[in-house]
Design a protein around this motif. Structure first.
Motif, short mmCIF file in Angstrom:
data_model
loop_
_atom_site.label_atom_id
_atom_site.label_comp_id
_atom_site.label_asym_id
_atom_site.label_seq_id
_atom_site.Cartn_x
_atom_site.Cartn_y
_atom_site.Cartn_z
N LEU A 65 0.99 -1.26 0.03
CA LEU A 65 0.49 -0.10 0.09
C LEU A 65 0.91 1.49 0.00
O LEU A 65 0.39 2.02 -0.79
CB LEU A 65 -0.89 -0.01 1.03
CG LEU A 65 -1.92 -1.28 1.42
CD1 LEU A 65 -3.04 -0.57 2.30
CD2 LEU A 65 -2.84 -0.85 0.42
N VAL A 66 1.65 1.15 0.64
CA VAL A 66 2.81 2.65 0.59
C VAL A 66 3.30 2.52 -0.46
O VAL A 66 3.26 3.59 -1.61
CB VAL A 66 4.22 2.37 1.43
CG1 VAL A 66 5.21 3.63 1.65
CG2 VAL A 66 3.48 2.03 3.18
N PHE A 68 1.84 1.70 -3.11
CA PHE A 68 0.36 1.91 -4.54
C PHE A 68 0.43 3.46 -4.21
O PHE A 68 0.22 4.11 -4.62
CB PHE A 68 -0.32 1.22 -3.50
CG PHE A 68 -1.51 1.60 -4.53
CD1 PHE A 68 -2.22 0.78 -6.54
CD2 PHE A 68 -2.18 2.73 -3.84
CE1 PHE A 68 -2.98 1.33 -6.53
CE2 PHE A 68 -4.00 2.64 -5.25
CZ PHE A 68 -4.42 2.02 -6.71
N PHE A 69 0.44 3.92 -3.04
CA PHE A 69 -0.29 5.28 -3.02
C PHE A 69 1.87 6.07 -3.38
O PHE A 69 1.27 7.11 -4.08
CB PHE A 69 0.52 5.47 -1.58
CG PHE A 69 0.39 6.99 -0.70
CD1 PHE A 69 -0.69 7.88 -0.64
CD2 PHE A 69 1.44 7.99 -0.75
CE1 PHE A 69 -0.22 9.16 -0.59
CE2 PHE A 69 1.52 9.46 -0.07
CZ PHE A 69 0.45 9.74 -0.36
N PHE A 70 2.29 5.58 -3.30
CA PHE A 70 3.42 7.02 -4.07
C PHE A 70 3.52 6.78 -5.53
O PHE A 70 4.06 6.88 -5.99
CB PHE A 70 5.29 6.32 -3.67
CG PHE A 70 5.23 7.45 -2.03
CD1 PHE A 70 5.95 8.05 -1.94
CD2 PHE A 70 5.40 6.71 -1.21
CE1 PHE A 70 5.84 8.83 -0.65
CE2 PHE A 70 5.39 7.06 0.33
CZ PHE A 70 5.82 8.12 0.35
N THR A 71 3.21 5.58 -6.30
CA THR A 71 3.05 5.21 -7.66
C THR A 71 2.31 5.63 -8.20
O THR A 71 1.70 6.82 -9.14
CB THR A 71 2.96 3.63 -7.72
OG1 THR A 71 3.99 3.14 -7.06
CG2 THR A 71 2.89 3.82 -9.18
N PHE A 72 0.78 5.82 -7.20
CA PHE A 72 -0.45 5.80 -8.23
C PHE A 72 -0.80 7.10 -7.57
O PHE A 72 -1.60 8.13 -8.09
CB PHE A 72 -1.69 5.25 -8.45
CG PHE A 72 -1.36 3.48 -8.65
CD1 PHE A 72 -0.81 3.81 -10.18
CD2 PHE A 72 -0.75 2.55 -8.31
CE1 PHE A 72 0.06 2.42 -10.93
CE2 PHE A 72 -0.20 2.03 -9.05
CZ PHE A 72 -0.22 1.44 -9.96
N ALA A 73 -1.55 7.58 -6.00
CA ALA A 73 -1.65 8.80 -5.21
C ALA A 73 -1.00 10.01 -5.40
O ALA A 73 -1.08 10.75 -5.60
CB ALA A 73 -1.84 7.76 -4.19
N LYS A 155 15.31 -7.62 1.59
CA LYS A 155 13.69 -8.97 0.92
C LYS A 155 12.79 -8.35 0.63
O LYS A 155 12.23 -8.27 -0.87
CB LYS A 155 13.97 -10.16 1.54
CG LYS A 155 14.50 -10.83 2.38
CD LYS A 155 14.23 -11.80 3.17
CE LYS A 155 13.45 -11.68 4.27
NZ LYS A 155 13.83 -12.39 5.17
N ASN A 156 12.31 -7.01 1.10
CA ASN A 156 11.57 -5.92 0.16
C ASN A 156 11.79 -5.50 -0.45
O ASN A 156 10.75 -4.66 -1.23
CB ASN A 156 11.12 -5.22 1.07
CG ASN A 156 10.43 -5.96 3.04
OD1 ASN A 156 9.81 -7.01 2.40
ND2 ASN A 156 10.31 -5.02 3.89
N THR A 157 12.64 -5.52 -0.79
CA THR A 157 13.44 -4.81 -2.81
C THR A 157 11.76 -5.48 -3.74
O THR A 157 11.74 -4.64 -4.56
CB THR A 157 14.57 -4.73 -2.53
OG1 THR A 157 15.27 -5.47 -3.26
CG2 THR A 157 15.39 -3.90 -1.48
N THR A 158 11.72 -6.37 -3.12
CA THR A 158 11.27 -7.47 -4.53
C THR A 158 10.16 -6.85 -4.58
O THR A 158 9.39 -7.25 -6.18
CB THR A 158 11.50 -8.65 -4.20
OG1 THR A 158 10.65 -9.67 -2.83
CG2 THR A 158 12.30 -9.26 -4.54
N VAL A 159 9.20 -6.46 -3.79
CA VAL A 159 8.14 -5.57 -4.00
C VAL A 159 7.62 -4.82 -5.01
O VAL A 159 7.29 -4.39 -5.48
CB VAL A 159 7.39 -4.61 -2.73
CG1 VAL A 159 5.78 -4.77 -2.62
CG2 VAL A 159 7.45 -6.18 -1.35
N ALA A 160 9.49 -3.70 -5.49
CA ALA A 160 9.36 -3.10 -6.34
C ALA A 160 8.88 -3.56 -7.68
O ALA A 160 8.28 -2.59 -8.63
CB ALA A 160 10.30 -1.93 -6.01
#
Length: 215
Positions: A65-66, A68-73, A155-160
Motif C-alpha cells: 500500500l505504501v 501504491f500510494f507513492f506510485t499512483f496517489a 527482501k522487501n525490495t522485491t515488492v518494487a
C-alpha cells in the motif's frame, strides 16, 4: 546453468538495481529511524506524539500500500515527479524507518537512566546527551535486530517489481516472457539473495564480537 548463462545480463542488471535500492534505502531508513527514535524519547509531548503516530501508521500499513500510494496517489499531488526507482527508494525508506525507530528506541531504553541524569547534571543538552552518551551505547545493544531489519529490507525490495522497477523481483516475469524455465530462474534468485544476506550476517557477528569486547 543454461538459464543463468543465457540470461546473465538480466540477472546482473536486476540485482544491480536491487543493490541500489537496498543501499539508498538502508542509509535513509537508518538516519530517519534514528531521528524518529530520538523524537520518541523526547521530553516534548508534541514530538513524541508525532513520532508515535508516524511509527504506528507505517508499521501497520502493508508495504504494498505504501508503494501504491507513492506510485499512483502521490503524482496526483503534483509536488515532485519521481521515476520508479526513486519512488521505490522513498517507499522503502519511509516504511523501514518505522521499524528501525522501534529497534533503536528499545536500545535507548536499555541504557541506565542514571547515565542520562548524570549527563544532564554536567550541563549537556538533551540532544548532546543522546548523541554523546545514550545512542552510542544503544546502537551496540541493538546490532542483531537492526541487521535483521536490514535483511528484511533487502527482501522487501522485491515488492518494487510490481511497480515498474526492474529489480530481482522482476526476473521471473522476464524469464516467463522469454519462454525460459521460471522455476529454475527463481531458484537462482533465491540463491543470490542468500549470498547477499551472508555478508550482513558476518557484519553482525563482527560488530557483536568487537563491541562486546569494548564493553
Amino acid at each position: 546453468m543454461s538459464v543463468l548463462t543465457n540470461f546473465s545480463s538480466l540477472f546482473l542488471s536486476a540485482f544491480g538495481t536491487t543493490l541500489k535500492l537496498f543501499a539508498f534505502s538502508a542509509v535513509g531508513s537508518l538516519i530517519l529511524g534514528t531521528f524518529l527514535a530520538m523524537l520518541r524519547v523526547s521530553p516534548v509531548p508534541v514530538f513524541r506524539a508525532a513520532a508515535t503516530t508516524y511509527v504506528g501508521m507505517l508499521r501497520n500499513t502493508p508495504l504494498t500500500l505504501v508503494f501504491f500510494f507513492f506510485t499512483f496517489a502521490y503524482p496526483l499531488l503534483k509536488i515532485l515527479k519521481l521515476d520508479p526507482d526513486p519512488t521505490a527508494i522513498v517507499a522503502l525508506t519511509l516504511y523501514t524507518s518505522a521499524f528501525v525507530c522501534e529497534v533503536v528506541r528499545s536500545g535507548i531504553n536499555t541504557v541506565p537512566v542514571g547515565q542520562a541524569e548524570a549527563s544532564r547534571a554536567l550541563g549537556l543538552t538533551f540532544s548532546q546527551m543522546l548523541a554523546s552518551v545514550v545512542l552510542p551505547q544503544a546502537l551496540r545493544a541493538v546490532v542483531p535486530p537492526l541487521v535483521s531489519t536490514m535483511i528484511a529490507l533487502l527482501k522487501n525490495t522485491t515488492v518494487a517489481a510490481g511497480f515498474s522497477v526492474q529489480d530481482a523481483g522482476s526476473i521471473s516475469y522476464s524469464l516467463s516472457e522469454a519462454g525460459a524455465d521460471t522455476l529454475v530462474g527463481l531458484g537462482w534468485v533465491a540463491f543470490f539473495f542468500v549470498l547477499l544476506v551472508i555478508p550482513l550476517t558476518l557484519l553482525q557477528r563482527s560488530l557483536e564480537k568487537r563491541w562486546s569486547v569494548a564493553r
